[in-house]
Write a protein that holds these residues in place. Sequence first.
Motif, PDB file in Angstrom:
ATOM      1  N   ILE A  20       0.839  -1.213   0.000  1.00 38.25           N
ATOM      2  CA  ILE A  20       0.000   0.000   0.000  1.00 38.25           C
ATOM      3  C   ILE A  20       0.872   1.262   0.000  1.00 38.25           C
ATOM      4  O   ILE A  20       0.645   2.188  -0.777  1.00 38.25           O
ATOM      5  N   GLN A  21       1.887   1.271   0.865  1.00 40.99           N
ATOM      6  CA  GLN A  21       2.715   2.478   0.976  1.00 40.99           C
ATOM      7  C   GLN A  21       3.587   2.697  -0.258  1.00 40.99           C
ATOM      8  O   GLN A  21       3.715   3.827  -0.743  1.00 40.99           O
TER       9      GLN A  21
ATOM     10  N   LYS B  19       1.674   3.638  -3.761  1.00 39.95           N
ATOM     11  CA  LYS B  19       0.828   4.833  -3.786  1.00 39.95           C
ATOM     12  C   LYS B  19       1.251   5.811  -4.876  1.00 39.95           C
ATOM     13  O   LYS B  19       0.411   6.423  -5.553  1.00 39.95           O
TER      14      LYS B  19
ATOM     15  N   PRO C 287      -3.444   4.299  -7.364  1.00 36.94           N
ATOM     16  CA  PRO C 287      -4.247   4.013  -6.165  1.00 36.94           C
ATOM     17  C   PRO C 287      -4.856   2.615  -6.144  1.00 36.94           C
ATOM     18  O   PRO C 287      -5.676   2.315  -5.282  1.00 36.94           O
TER      19      PRO C 287
ATOM     20  N   THR D 297      -4.405   0.570  -2.846  1.00 34.78           N
ATOM     21  CA  THR D 297      -5.045   1.247  -1.713  1.00 34.78           C
ATOM     22  C   THR D 297      -6.549   1.011  -1.732  1.00 34.78           C
ATOM     23  O   THR D 297      -7.162   0.708  -0.700  1.00 34.78           O
TER      24      THR D 297
ATOM     25  N   LEU E 280      -2.917   7.358   4.683  1.00 36.14           N
ATOM     26  CA  LEU E 280      -3.116   6.330   3.662  1.00 36.14           C
ATOM     27  C   LEU E 280      -4.600   6.000   3.507  1.00 36.14           C
ATOM     28  O   LEU E 280      -5.050   5.632   2.421  1.00 36.14           O
TER      29      LEU E 280
END
Length: 329
Positions: free
Chosen positions: A67-68, A71, A75, A78, A116
């Motif tokens: 996820i990090q 990014k 997207p 996420t 996030l």
Amino acid sequence: MSSFSESALEKKLTELSSSQQSVQTLSLWIIHHRKHSGLIVKVWHRELKKAKSSRKLTFLYLANDVIQNSKKKGPEFTKDFETVLVDACSHVAREADDGCKKHMERLLNIWKERALYRADFIQQLKLAIEDSNSPRPSVEEKKAVKRSYQKIQEEEDDEDDDYRSNASPRNADISATQLTEDLVKALQDLENAASGDAAVRQKIASLPQEVQDVSLLEQIGDKEAADKLSKTVDEACLLLAEYNGRLAAELEDRRQLARMLTEYINSQREALMEREKKLEEYKQKLARVTQVRKELKSHIQSLPDLSLLPNVTGGLAPLPSAGDLFSTD
């Protein structure tokens, strides 16, 4: 970089360890295949529920890394992870101890600090963790689960000291057979180890000098060349990260193999001592039976030969039969 498939992802998730390198290597591979993000998240969620309790937190760490680090590129992850994280956190928390839950809460705080996810969604995840009141498996249930060789090694110190002395010979033979099968399988698995992958090593050796020498970046004069080199560097980074991950896994496999060999040698020594004891026991039995056989033979030879006795009838007529006695003639 290997191509994407659902089975390939399942295999990589199965091999995922809690080490930072293992998590980052798989994260890079997943991000590289981000066009399959929906399927990746689906498989991740499914495999998370199938994983052992001790490995579930690692799955969350993997999701965090993906996820990090994805990014900036889009997207997709996420959004896709958001659809399963509430259920995933609730599931992990149900089987987690207090220490694991603290790690989960720390992870959610990081997500909140780095924005996030929305604050209200982070709150949902925290509630999912807090509301996990299902009882954890008992010690007996945990022991009933089939354990891997590595797990057995970790729990050996907790086993009873007199286990081997109380185990039946049949159980000992079964254990030795299983250990032999595990050892053979471990040796076979190492036949395809990363260190022997000449094709990948050749790819690494063939990487252009530009991806290894920072000073050559000054020679880039236009955006097209920069974009081309950026793509090459990304591919090289993924290739090296995956290969390093495979080498690290091979190193751990070889450590485990060394432990298995030590256990195998010890088991064979115990078996040898047991067989030597049995051999001595049966040698003594053979000696006793041989002595009985010798004494029996001597006794037989000392018995009189009935064929040499004189004729006791003395030539007399034979006695009449029962029919002759009751005949009316």
